[in-house]
Design an enzyme around this catalytic site. Sequence first.
Site, short mmCIF file in Angstrom:
data_model
loop_
_atom_site.label_atom_id
_atom_site.label_comp_id
_atom_site.label_asym_id
_atom_site.label_seq_id
_atom_site.Cartn_x
_atom_site.Cartn_y
_atom_site.Cartn_z
N ASP A 30 4.79 -16.27 5.12
CA ASP A 30 6.00 -15.91 4.39
C ASP A 30 5.77 -14.55 3.70
OD1 ASP A 30 8.12 -15.65 2.67
OD2 ASP A 30 7.84 -17.60 1.67
N GLU A 80 -17.79 2.74 -3.84
CA GLU A 80 -18.61 1.70 -3.25
C GLU A 80 -18.53 1.76 -1.73
OE1 GLU A 80 -15.81 -1.58 -5.05
OE2 GLU A 80 -16.94 -2.51 -3.45
N CYS A 112 -16.17 -1.89 -8.15
CA CYS A 112 -14.98 -1.16 -8.62
C CYS A 112 -15.17 -0.57 -10.01
CB CYS A 112 -13.77 -2.08 -8.61
SG CYS A 112 -13.56 -2.93 -7.06
N THR A 153 -4.86 -7.33 1.00
CA THR A 153 -5.20 -6.58 -0.22
C THR A 153 -6.02 -5.33 0.10
OG1 THR A 153 -7.31 -7.67 -0.74
CG2 THR A 153 -5.31 -8.78 -1.48
N SER A 202 -14.21 -14.73 -7.52
CA SER A 202 -13.97 -13.35 -7.98
C SER A 202 -12.89 -13.32 -9.05
CB SER A 202 -13.62 -12.43 -6.81
OG SER A 202 -12.34 -12.68 -6.30
N HIS A 234 -7.86 -2.93 -13.68
CA HIS A 234 -8.26 -2.81 -12.28
C HIS A 234 -7.37 -3.75 -11.47
CE1 HIS A 234 -10.27 -2.98 -8.56
NE2 HIS A 234 -10.72 -4.22 -8.73
N LYS A 243 -2.49 -11.74 -14.14
CA LYS A 243 -3.39 -12.85 -14.51
C LYS A 243 -4.29 -12.40 -15.67
CE LYS A 243 -3.96 -14.70 -9.76
NZ LYS A 243 -3.49 -16.08 -9.78
N ASN A 273 -5.64 -1.97 -2.57
CA ASN A 273 -6.83 -1.84 -3.42
C ASN A 273 -7.54 -0.52 -3.11
OD1 ASN A 273 -8.91 -2.33 -5.17
ND2 ASN A 273 -9.57 -4.26 -4.24
N SER A 305 -16.88 -6.20 -9.32
CA SER A 305 -17.55 -7.45 -8.93
C SER A 305 -19.05 -7.28 -8.95
CB SER A 305 -17.13 -7.83 -7.51
OG SER A 305 -15.79 -8.25 -7.51
#
Length: 384
Positions: A30, A80, A112, A153, A202, A234, A243, A273, A305
């Site tokens: 979807d 990175e 990151c 992403t 993560s 970030h 979140k 990203n 991370s």
Amino acid sequence: MTAIGIHDIELATAHHVVDLADLAEARGVDPAKFQKGLGQDEFSFPAPDEDVVTMGATAAHRLLERTGTEGVRTLMFATETGVDQSKSTAVYVHKLLDLPGEVRSFELKQACYSGTGALQAAIGIVARNPEERVLVISADVARYEMNSPGEPTQGAGAVAMLVAADPALVEIDPASGVYSEDVDDFWRPNDSTTAVVDGGLSITAYLKSVEKAWKDLEQHGGPSISDIKAFVYHQPFTKMARKAQAHLAQVTGAELNDGALDTGSVYNRRMGNSYTASLYSALTSLLHHEDDLTGKRVGLVSYGSGSVAEMLTGIVKADEDTRRRVRDKVLGMLDGRVRLSVPDYEGLHEKTMPSADDTDTPRVTGSPFRFAGIRGRARHYERV
Ligand code: CAA
């Protein structure tokens, strides 16, 4: 104490774009899952003659056209997705930008996070000698396996910042909050072109780091939460910023400015990203789109991370017109990317460039710099 911070900032991205509506259709998902569930509309994808060096050089070139190079004695490149185990991306960019020999050039890595490490190191250099200015570049290509949860992403982008005394754009406050913890949430082994990721871990590791970094900031004399007009985060996908902000609101009991989550994610929704560049493209988006920001304090939440986090704050100095002067150019750059069909994207994704054998790359990019190929095991870049 001398005020130090970001004097000017610029953005660059890759030549191609993949529309997530196309990817959703191809994957039988979807489209709302990508657009609403992850908060992503598109992702940038590099042409074969593009990489972090060409994107980073392009962002820096645009920046230095405005600011000039006077006082620049340091070039730091945070990434990175570097292109060599020994030689830094900074040295290639140093040559492409035709900078004088009297410049220290090097690369920094911690997932990151390292753009923020570079910004802090740059502030330290300027604190020691306010006549010096430091060019900080963050650039990455985020690549996951096809058909994996991380695939929508993916993305690519670069941000260049000039760090200086008496900055015109954002003055960074001296206090910051930091947090490190060894976590296997995301990494990329030397033999892999795609990241290995434990998605659920993560997200919880990121949220824990936000909380820890905030508490450390409080303990080190940071401002009160009510003094921070807007936060940028970030953004591995822009929903992650929501979140993080919801978690910060819960931890602090404060009501935070959710409107800034929209104004701070206009570019990332479309680039995907960009790892080290993502927080700073979010800051650029906020500066270009939020009205009432001049003289106000903003918070910057950095997470890499593995893991390292840092929370910074700063005062926006530039007026609205100055903040917005390149907004149309950035939007034009995003609109101008060349759309890839899903099969064409898959073809490029599957094609791993040799890192040692002689090769010439096809001429595709519309950027001022390109990766020309490899000769005698050495990478060659050129001005277009
Ligand atoms: N309509 C609207 N929303 C929908 C939907 C639909 N039809 N179907 C699902 N969703 C929502 C889900 O409810 C969920 O939302 P919430 O998180 O708010 O609950 C969201 O879409 C994602 O769906 P899933 O939970 O099913 O998760 P997924 O399998 O798609 O995986 C992911 C999500 C773990 C983030 C994955 O994309 C991934 O592994 N990404 C790479 C790792 C990453 O970005 N981690 C972030 C922290 S680490 C970091 O920040 C460093 C870094 O840059 C990588």
